[in-house]
Enzyme design. Structure first.
Site, PDB file in Angstrom:
ATOM      1  N   GLN A  30      72.974  18.144  63.152  1.00 54.31           N
ATOM      2  CA  GLN A  30      74.249  18.407  63.815  1.00 54.31           C
ATOM      3  C   GLN A  30      74.673  17.204  64.653  1.00 54.31           C
ATOM      4  O   GLN A  30      73.916  16.691  65.459  1.00 54.31           O
ATOM      5  CB  GLN A  30      74.134  19.650  64.701  1.00 54.31           C
TER       6      GLN A  30
ATOM      7  N   ASP B   2      74.920  17.035  53.663  1.00 49.40           N
ATOM      8  CA  ASP B   2      76.038  16.732  54.561  1.00 49.40           C
ATOM      9  C   ASP B   2      76.622  15.349  54.273  1.00 49.40           C
ATOM     10  O   ASP B   2      77.609  14.944  54.881  1.00 49.40           O
ATOM     11  CB  ASP B   2      75.568  16.817  56.018  1.00 49.40           C
TER      12      ASP B   2
ATOM     13  N   LYS C  94      77.498  28.015  60.689  1.00 50.70           N
ATOM     14  CA  LYS C  94      76.893  27.616  59.427  1.00 50.70           C
ATOM     15  C   LYS C  94      75.797  28.585  59.013  1.00 50.70           C
ATOM     16  O   LYS C  94      75.671  28.934  57.830  1.00 50.70           O
ATOM     17  CB  LYS C  94      76.364  26.186  59.546  1.00 50.70           C
TER      18      LYS C  94
END
Length: 285
Positions: free
Chosen positions: A98, A121, A54
């Protein structure tokens, strides 16, 4: 019949080219670089790999990745406080926690510490609600990527029977909501569903999102169905690929299908967040 490939690498590359142009325009207009903060808890090798990927993609499109690494022994409170700091930081446009975090941490509490305006996200309850009600906002990155991939190949959804195998709050559940907003008829299944083979056989569009290699057998696939495999374990997906490809009309490879679309969606939503932050700031002056 041999299925056409739903090429996530090619479609994501086109999205990232667009994002790169948008970032350059943003920097020219506002004199700053959009920032994505990535929070990584612990030493899971796969998570470190994903975060590096990323960060690399951020650099390629002209964004800055701010990486925060935290010890796996930290408490939920410490993690929540750090995410709230990032939520309050005017230099940060998007926040990615994450997944997964160590088992002792309340992951939902950590997700909910992300400001909705920075939830690029798409993991908060607010983002799920806006998806379900089709009110804009940020989509869960993988489901959003799946929808973009289907659109790139002009897959018709209205009136089709979509079967989602998986019920996670960041993949299975939200992708079903997104399909429903496009007028598909959606059936949710999971690894404990009785008669799974019969339900999969009814799918015009199948989304597999369980994380069990080859749980779904190729002979279950309805001839001509569109198969989206979002599972990944040991370079295998949830669907028995070779056999399914002989029956499906379109199918995602694993890897190279859904994965690249997730990162592309994440960065597309980060530049969107940056523009919205600048717009809100100007409105407030």
């Amino acid at each position: 019949m041999t299925a056409q490939i739903l090429d996530g690498r090619a479609v994501s590359a086109a999205i990232l080219e667009r994002v790169q142009r948008e970032v350059a325009e943003f920097v020219g207009s506002h004199g700053r670089v959009p920032v994505l903060a990535t929070v990584l808890v612990g030493d899971d090798p796969a998570s470190h790999t994903y975060v590096r990927m990323k960060a690399s993609r951020c650099a390629k499109v002209g964004m800055r990745s701010q990486r925060i690494e935290l010890d796996e022994t930290i408490s939920t409170e410490t993690l929540v406080n750090k995410i709230r700091e990032l939520s309050d930081d005017p230099e940060v446009d998007g926040i990615l926690l994450q997944h997964p975090v160590p088992g002792h941490i309340d992951e939902r509490a950590a997700f909910e510490a992300i400001a909705p305006s920075k939830d690029v996200d798409g993991v908060t309850r607010t983002s799920f609600a806006t998806m379900a009600f089709d009110e804009g906002g940020f989509r869960s990155a993988t489901p959003g990527g799946i929808m973009a991939l289907l659109d790139a190949y002009d897959v018709p959804l209205s009136g089709k029977h979509a079967v989602v195998v998986g019920r996670s709050p960041i993949l299975g559940k939200p992708v079903g909501m997104l399909l429903l907003t496009r007028d598909a008829t959606v059936t949710y299944c999971h690894s404990r569903t009785v008669g799974l083979a019969d339900l999969v056989a009814q799918a015009d569009v199948l989304v597999a999102a369980v994380g069990r290699p080859e749980l779904i057998r190729g002979e279950w696939i309805k001839p001509g169905a569109v198969v989206v495999d979002a599972g990944y374990a040991g370079n295998k997906g949830d669907v028995e690929y070779a056999a399914a490809a002989e029956r499906a009309s379109l199918i995602t490879p694993v890897p190279g299908g859904v994965g690249p679309m997730t990162i592309a969606t994440l960065l597309a939503q980060t530049i969107k967040a940056a523009r919205e932050h600048e717009s809100a700031g100007h409105l407030g002056t």
